[in-house]
Motif scaffolding. Sequence first.
Motif, mmCIF file in Angstrom:
data_model
loop_
_atom_site.group_PDB
_atom_site.id
_atom_site.type_symbol
_atom_site.label_atom_id
_atom_site.label_comp_id
_atom_site.label_asym_id
_atom_site.label_seq_id
_atom_site.Cartn_x
_atom_site.Cartn_y
_atom_site.Cartn_z
ATOM 1 N N ILE A 97 0.842 -1.205 0.000
ATOM 2 C CA ILE A 97 0.000 0.000 0.000
ATOM 3 C C ILE A 97 0.873 1.249 0.000
ATOM 4 C CG2 ILE A 97 -1.630 1.352 1.374
ATOM 5 C CD1 ILE A 97 -2.840 -1.357 2.261
ATOM 6 N N GLY A 98 1.934 1.238 0.813
ATOM 7 C CA GLY A 98 2.831 2.384 0.860
ATOM 8 C C GLY A 98 3.546 2.623 -0.454
ATOM 9 N N ASP A 99 3.920 1.553 -1.131
ATOM 10 C CA ASP A 99 4.616 1.694 -2.409
ATOM 11 C C ASP A 99 3.668 2.166 -3.505
ATOM 12 O OD1 ASP A 99 7.030 1.646 -3.733
ATOM 13 O OD2 ASP A 99 6.752 -0.391 -4.462
ATOM 14 N N ILE A 100 2.470 1.659 -3.509
ATOM 15 C CA ILE A 100 1.491 2.055 -4.529
ATOM 16 C C ILE A 100 0.994 3.482 -4.279
ATOM 17 C CG2 ILE A 100 -0.819 1.537 -5.440
ATOM 18 C CD1 ILE A 100 -0.146 -1.420 -5.007
ATOM 19 N N ASP A 101 1.083 3.948 -3.030
ATOM 20 C CA ASP A 101 0.649 5.305 -2.698
ATOM 21 C C ASP A 101 1.495 6.355 -3.400
ATOM 22 O OD1 ASP A 101 -0.802 7.327 -1.321
ATOM 23 O OD2 ASP A 101 0.780 7.444 0.193
ATOM 24 N N GLN A 102 2.714 6.011 -3.796
ATOM 25 C CA GLN A 102 3.592 6.935 -4.498
ATOM 26 C C GLN A 102 3.804 6.407 -5.920
ATOM 27 O OE1 GLN A 102 7.039 6.933 -1.986
ATOM 28 N NE2 GLN A 102 6.079 8.252 -0.484
ATOM 29 N N PRO A 103 2.911 6.742 -6.848
ATOM 30 C CA PRO A 103 2.930 6.117 -8.178
ATOM 31 C C PRO A 103 4.119 6.485 -9.061
ATOM 32 C CG PRO A 103 1.299 7.854 -8.106
ATOM 33 C CD PRO A 103 1.831 7.703 -6.709
ATOM 34 N N PHE A 104 4.838 7.545 -8.743
ATOM 35 C CA PHE A 104 5.953 7.952 -9.597
ATOM 36 C C PHE A 104 7.308 7.691 -8.945
ATOM 37 C CE2 PHE A 104 2.338 10.599 -10.815
ATOM 38 C CZ PHE A 104 2.206 10.175 -12.124
ATOM 39 N N ARG A 105 7.314 6.997 -7.777
ATOM 40 C CA ARG A 105 8.553 6.657 -7.072
ATOM 41 C C ARG A 105 8.458 5.232 -6.577
ATOM 42 N NH1 ARG A 105 7.698 11.046 -2.892
ATOM 43 N NH2 ARG A 105 6.702 12.431 -4.312
ATOM 44 N N GLY A 106 9.567 4.678 -6.147
ATOM 45 C CA GLY A 106 9.570 3.349 -5.546
ATOM 46 C C GLY A 106 9.662 2.227 -6.562
ATOM 47 N N GLU A 107 9.486 1.024 -6.080
ATOM 48 C CA GLU A 107 9.587 -0.171 -6.932
ATOM 49 C C GLU A 107 8.447 -0.236 -7.943
ATOM 50 O OE1 GLU A 107 11.953 -2.566 -7.187
ATOM 51 O OE2 GLU A 107 13.133 -1.279 -5.883
ATOM 52 N N VAL A 108 7.225 0.026 -7.490
ATOM 53 C CA VAL A 108 6.061 -0.001 -8.379
ATOM 54 C C VAL A 108 5.771 1.445 -8.755
ATOM 55 C CG1 VAL A 108 3.637 -0.636 -8.586
ATOM 56 C CG2 VAL A 108 5.155 -2.012 -7.168
ATOM 57 N N HIS A 109 6.101 1.809 -9.989
ATOM 58 C CA HIS A 109 5.896 3.184 -10.413
ATOM 59 C C HIS A 109 5.474 3.239 -11.876
ATOM 60 C CE1 HIS A 109 10.033 2.349 -11.622
ATOM 61 N NE2 HIS A 109 9.846 3.234 -12.575
ATOM 62 N N VAL A 110 4.941 4.383 -12.243
ATOM 63 C CA VAL A 110 4.547 4.610 -13.624
ATOM 64 C C VAL A 110 5.799 5.013 -14.393
ATOM 65 C CG1 VAL A 110 3.119 6.014 -15.154
ATOM 66 C CG2 VAL A 110 2.254 5.343 -12.901
ATOM 67 N N ALA A 111 6.141 4.241 -15.383
ATOM 68 C CA ALA A 111 7.348 4.511 -16.167
ATOM 69 C C ALA A 111 7.062 5.590 -17.217
ATOM 70 C CB ALA A 111 7.820 3.233 -16.846
ATOM 71 N N PRO A 112 8.075 6.371 -17.577
ATOM 72 C CA PRO A 112 7.882 7.438 -18.560
ATOM 73 C C PRO A 112 7.997 6.958 -20.009
ATOM 74 C CG PRO A 112 10.102 7.542 -17.720
ATOM 75 C CD PRO A 112 9.398 6.434 -16.961
ATOM 76 N N ASN A 113 7.922 5.641 -20.238
ATOM 77 C CA ASN A 113 8.131 5.102 -21.590
ATOM 78 C C ASN A 113 7.179 5.696 -22.619
ATOM 79 O OD1 ASN A 113 10.020 3.550 -20.341
ATOM 80 N ND2 ASN A 113 8.799 1.687 -20.335
ATOM 81 N N ALA A 114 5.914 5.846 -22.272
ATOM 82 C CA ALA A 114 4.939 6.378 -23.233
ATOM 83 C C ALA A 114 5.271 7.820 -23.602
ATOM 84 C CB ALA A 114 3.539 6.284 -22.658
ATOM 85 N N PHE A 115 5.693 8.610 -22.627
ATOM 86 C CA PHE A 115 6.036 10.004 -22.913
ATOM 87 C C PHE A 115 7.296 10.092 -23.764
ATOM 88 C CE2 PHE A 115 3.672 10.322 -18.865
ATOM 89 C CZ PHE A 115 2.619 11.097 -19.337
#
Length: 112
Positions: free
Chosen positions: A76-94
């Motif tokens: 939950i703590g990792d998913i709470d920060q979507p642009f940091r951490g192990e589980v994050h949104v990658a900038p590949n599309a941009f």
Amino acid sequence: VNLHQSMAELSKMTEHRRVRILQSESAMPTILWAVLVMGGMITVASCGLIGSENVRLHFALIVALSLLISLALIAIGDIDQPFRGEVHVAPNAFIRAQETMLQPGLVPPNRP
């Protein structure tokens, strides 16, 4: 008409970017974290109060439940920060969109 559509799309992209920035700076409320942590502690404590004849099995149950709750809180703590951490949104599309926009054949030539 084409310039008007381009400006409208640029405006939408800017608005979506602002929303993403705002959402990346927000975090889960402290009260929610308190409820999650206290709930985990109460659950583990209540398991400790339930008696069992086999002490080893009872200890293994409490350790397994504690591990499960701890891993859930970490997720939950990792998913709470979507642009940091192990589980994050990658900038590949941009990055792909930027590369597409910079291709020489897609940019119309400047006319004097």
